[in-house]
Design a protein around this motif. Structure first.
Motif, short mmCIF file in Angstrom:
data_model
loop_
_atom_site.label_atom_id
_atom_site.label_comp_id
_atom_site.label_asym_id
_atom_site.label_seq_id
_atom_site.Cartn_x
_atom_site.Cartn_y
_atom_site.Cartn_z
N GLU A 46 1.34 -1.26 0.18
CA GLU A 46 0.42 0.22 -0.07
C GLU A 46 0.79 1.54 -0.05
O GLU A 46 1.84 1.62 0.77
CB GLU A 46 -1.09 0.11 1.21
CG GLU A 46 -2.10 -1.43 1.60
CD GLU A 46 -2.65 -1.53 2.60
OE1 GLU A 46 -2.77 -0.33 3.56
OE2 GLU A 46 -3.17 -1.80 3.04
N ARG A 59 3.59 -6.84 13.16
CA ARG A 59 2.30 -6.02 13.10
C ARG A 59 2.34 -6.01 14.90
O ARG A 59 2.37 -6.80 15.85
CB ARG A 59 1.47 -6.74 12.89
CG ARG A 59 0.09 -6.31 13.51
CD ARG A 59 -1.02 -7.58 12.10
NE ARG A 59 -0.88 -7.51 10.95
CZ ARG A 59 -1.23 -6.16 9.76
NH1 ARG A 59 -1.49 -5.54 10.15
NH2 ARG A 59 -1.10 -7.00 8.33
N ASP A 102 -9.30 -4.60 8.69
CA ASP A 102 -8.79 -5.97 7.62
C ASP A 102 -7.75 -6.47 9.59
O ASP A 102 -7.67 -7.67 9.16
CB ASP A 102 -7.73 -6.07 6.83
CG ASP A 102 -6.94 -4.20 6.63
OD1 ASP A 102 -6.35 -3.90 8.08
OD2 ASP A 102 -6.63 -4.55 5.72
N SER A 103 -7.66 -5.77 9.53
CA SER A 103 -6.38 -6.07 11.33
C SER A 103 -6.99 -6.60 12.11
O SER A 103 -6.10 -6.58 13.34
CB SER A 103 -5.37 -5.74 10.61
OG SER A 103 -4.35 -5.93 9.51
N HIS A 121 -0.74 -6.23 -1.99
CA HIS A 121 -1.19 -7.54 -1.66
C HIS A 121 -2.64 -8.52 -1.81
O HIS A 121 -2.25 -9.52 -1.67
CB HIS A 121 -0.20 -7.44 -0.05
CG HIS A 121 -1.39 -6.76 0.44
ND1 HIS A 121 -2.19 -7.20 1.87
CD2 HIS A 121 -1.29 -5.52 1.03
CE1 HIS A 121 -2.71 -5.82 2.09
NE2 HIS A 121 -1.84 -4.73 1.77
MG LIG Z 1 -3.08 -4.90 6.10
#
Ligand SMILES: [Mg+2]
Ligand SMILES: C[S@@+](CC[C@H](N)C(=O)[O-])C[C@H]1O[C@@H](n2cnc3c(N)ncnc32)[C@H](O)[C@@H]1O
Ligand SMILES: Nc1nc2[nH]cc(C(=O)O)c2c(=O)[nH]1
Ligand code: SF4
Length: 235
Positions: free
Chosen positions: A16, A28, A40-41, A225
């Motif tokens: 991104e 992360r 999304d996480s 991705h």
């Molecule tokens: Mg992501």
């Protein structure tokens, strides 16, 4: 001092924004002060997943980054969750001594002194569809702390017309911040395949909005991705 880490993975490519395509290891962080409707996480946000998070020292994290990258320095992107609710200063210091450089993805709700040590800061304020509200004073504090960075950019996710208008207003507020727009992905279940044609259609909608409006400031990019691996984790 320990950090809450949801996952460390890579090398993959940054999917991104400004560093798209660049080989990257992702760190992360676990925990977030927001609850975006379409995150999304969520495995790095919702405390229901906290038993999957590891308590790691900066040295532990660097050892894993070094192992994944075979000791060859590359860009390490600290994401989350919101990494800015923790202190990544020592990790950045240790990694830089070995030639790694650091990017960070955060929504801009919490400013940290260690932003100054980053190569790249990606501020991703949340549009109305997220259900969150941006406190621009806090966002400004993030910008002030990022004065030492090589690159500071704004990245906004667009789901609909309201988000689009909001992004335009954000660009008027920060005309000197490079702006990246990406279509929102409504399908975030890692066990379900993504509908690639639908993803292309959302990208096309956004491209046509921007070009049709004669709005030439932003870069419009897909989540690379997601096109390649769908919603698979760890890529
Ligand atoms: Mg992501
Ligand atoms: C998961 S967030 C973690 C970092 C930080 N909390 C933030 O939101 O910037 C990383 C990036 O993914 C984007 N993102 C999250 N969910 C998304 C979705 N469903 N579609 C498109 N982008 C999404 C966020 O807006 C952010 O730019
Ligand atoms: N390849 C890849 N690129 C990304 N860019 C931002 C990501 C994130 O979730 O923060 C991400 C991610 O999870 N994977
Ligand atoms: S701020 Fe980022 S990590 Fe937190 S809920 Fe929103 S998209 Fe997810």
């Amino acid at each position: 001092m320990k950090l809450r880490i949801s996952e460390i993975f890579g090398p993959t490519i940054q999917g991104e924004g400004a560093l798209i395509g660049k080989p990257t290891v992702f760190v992360r962080a676990g925990g977030c002060d927001y609850r975006c409707a379409w995150c999304d996480s969520m495995h790095a946000v919702d405390s229901a997943f906290r038993h999957d998070w590891a308590e790691m020292s900066a040295e532990d994290i660097m050892a894993e980054v070094r192992r994944l990258s075979s000791g060859r320095p590359l860009t390490v992107s600290i994401s989350g969750g919101n990494p800015a609710i923790q202190d990544f200063g020592l990790l950045i210091e240790l990694g830089k001594q070995e030639g790694y450089d650091f990017a960070c993805e955060t929504q801009g709700s919490v400013a940290q002194p260690w932003f100054a040590e980053l190569e790249t800061l990606v501020l991703s304020p949340k549009p109305p569809s997220s259900g969150e509200e941006t406190d621009w004073r806090k966002f400004d504090r993030c910008l002030e702390n990022a004065k030492g960075c090589n690159l500071v950019v704004m990245k906004i996710v667009i789901f609909d017309e309201t988000d689009y208008a909001w992004a335009k207003a954000a660009e008027e507020r920060y005309p000197n911040l490079p702006l990246y727009l990406q279509p929102g992905n409504p399908e975030v279940d890692p066990d379900q395949p993504v509908d690639l044609q639908a993803a292309i259609d959302r990208l096309l909608w956004l491209i046509e909005k921007v070009t049709g409006d004669g709005w030439f400031a932003p870069h419009v990019l897909p989540q690379l991705h997601m096109l390649v691996w769908g919603n698979k984790r760890g890529v």
